[in-house]
Every structure is written in C-alpha cells, then in structure tokens.
Design a protein around this motif. Structure first.
Motif, PDB file in Angstrom:
ATOM      1  N   UNK A 105       0.860  -1.179   0.000  1.00  0.00           N
ATOM      2  CA  UNK A 105       0.000   0.000   0.000  1.00  0.00           C
ATOM      3  C   UNK A 105       0.897   1.231   0.000  1.00  0.00           C
ATOM      4  N   UNK A 106       0.498   2.245  -0.741  1.00  0.00           N
ATOM      5  CA  UNK A 106       1.316   3.453  -0.826  1.00  0.00           C
ATOM      6  C   UNK A 106       1.464   4.062   0.564  1.00  0.00           C
ATOM      7  N   UNK A 107       2.694   4.329   0.944  1.00  0.00           N
ATOM      8  CA  UNK A 107       2.929   4.897   2.276  1.00  0.00           C
ATOM      9  C   UNK A 107       2.569   6.377   2.315  1.00  0.00           C
ATOM     10  N   UNK A 108       2.387   6.862   3.523  1.00  0.00           N
ATOM     11  CA  UNK A 108       2.046   8.275   3.694  1.00  0.00           C
ATOM     12  C   UNK A 108       3.152   9.048   4.409  1.00  0.00           C
ATOM     13  N   UNK A 109       4.262   8.361   4.708  1.00  0.00           N
ATOM     14  CA  UNK A 109       5.371   9.014   5.395  1.00  0.00           C
ATOM     15  C   UNK A 109       6.668   8.788   4.633  1.00  0.00           C
ATOM     16  N   UNK A 110       7.662   9.599   4.924  1.00  0.00           N
ATOM     17  CA  UNK A 110       8.980   9.424   4.318  1.00  0.00           C
ATOM     18  C   UNK A 110       9.552   8.066   4.707  1.00  0.00           C
ATOM     19  N   UNK A 111       9.430   7.712   5.980  1.00  0.00           N
ATOM     20  CA  UNK A 111       9.926   6.406   6.437  1.00  0.00           C
ATOM     21  C   UNK A 111       9.221   5.272   5.698  1.00  0.00           C
ATOM     22  N   UNK A 112       7.933   5.436   5.466  1.00  0.00           N
ATOM     23  CA  UNK A 112       7.190   4.430   4.713  1.00  0.00           C
ATOM     24  C   UNK A 112       7.714   4.274   3.294  1.00  0.00           C
ATOM     25  N   UNK A 113       8.034   5.386   2.645  1.00  0.00           N
ATOM     26  CA  UNK A 113       8.600   5.311   1.297  1.00  0.00           C
ATOM     27  C   UNK A 113       9.996   4.689   1.326  1.00  0.00           C
ATOM     28  N   UNK A 114      10.763   4.951   2.378  1.00  0.00           N
ATOM     29  CA  UNK A 114      12.079   4.318   2.508  1.00  0.00           C
ATOM     30  C   UNK A 114      11.935   2.800   2.608  1.00  0.00           C
ATOM     31  N   UNK A 115      10.957   2.326   3.365  1.00  0.00           N
ATOM     32  CA  UNK A 115      10.707   0.883   3.482  1.00  0.00           C
ATOM     33  C   UNK A 115      10.241   0.304   2.143  1.00  0.00           C
ATOM     34  N   UNK A 116       9.449   1.067   1.418  1.00  0.00           N
ATOM     35  CA  UNK A 116       8.982   0.639   0.100  1.00  0.00           C
ATOM     36  C   UNK A 116      10.159   0.479  -0.851  1.00  0.00           C
TER      37      UNK A 116
END
Length: 134
Positions: A105-116
């Motif tokens: 699922x598309x992340x909503x945080x910078x950290x989430x995008x880093x994990x992606x």
C-alpha cells in the motif's frame, strides 16, 4: 537498476523518485501513465526492466488487467511490485495469486517510502542475481 513505473499520479512518481535518491539507489526509470501502454512499451524496449512497479487504479486498463497480461506474456519473468492506495484484502490476494511478487500500500510518510524502496530494491536485486547466474 532498471525500473518500469506504471503510475498515473505525478505526485506519487515524485515521491518514489525522491525516496530512491534519498536511499542512494542507482537506477534508470521509465514511467508509463496508462495501463494499455505497458505491453507495447515492453515489446519495443531494448533494455528490459529489472522490476515493474504497478499501480492498480490506472486509466484505460486497470492494473489487475495489466498484471494478468504481463504474467501471461513473454515478460512473465520480470518481477512486479504492486504499489497502490488500495489496502483491500481482496486486491492483495488477487494480485499475489496472479503472480505479483509483492503487494504494498502506498505509504504516507517518508519512512514508509524508505521501506517501500528497500522492498523494491531487494526484489530487483534478486532478479538481477538470478539472471547473472544463468
């Protein structure tokens, strides 16, 4: 890493590009905005992507249809990561059963995008290593 990004939202494209840069990923990216353009693009490209990042909600051809088309074509060996706003269990099950390597699922945080980005690079690197050992 050669990436084919199938995404119609320019903001999501920009966020992914920033996350790739922030994580020092060496990449070349092609972006397609409409689902019906994916197979024709692959049929003409000279350097195949190491990974395809596919949104589900696309104009002209839904991401589910694109996934099925890709996995039943000569391009079925290319790993596909679904990156979508959907968090539907039905979407996730459908995509994984249809051959997607990962559903995110598309992340909503910078950290989430880093994990992606970490998940994407791991899958792409596995694909590259497998091809090198052939």
């Amino acid at each position: 890493m050669n990436i084919l990004l199938v995404e119609d939202d320019p903001d999501d494209v920009e966020l992914l590009l920033e996350a790739l840069h922030d994580n020092d990923v060496k990449f070349r990216i092609e972006s397609i905005k409409e689902g019906d353009k994916v197979l024709p693009y692959l049929q003409l490209c000279k350097i195949f992507p190491d990974i395809i990042i596919l949104d589900l909600n696309l104009p002209k051809m839904h991401g589910r249809e694109v996934l099925i088309s890709l996995k039943s074509s000569t391009f079925s060996h290319i790993p596909i990561v679904i990156l979508t706003t959907s968090s539907s269990k039905e979407d996730k099950e459908f995509c994984l059963k249809s051959g997607a390597d990962k559903f995110l699922s598309k992340p909503s945080t910078v950290e989430g995008f880093n994990q992606t980005v970490l998940a994407i690079t791991q899958i792409a690197n596995q694909h590259v290593e497998k091809n090198l050992s052939r």
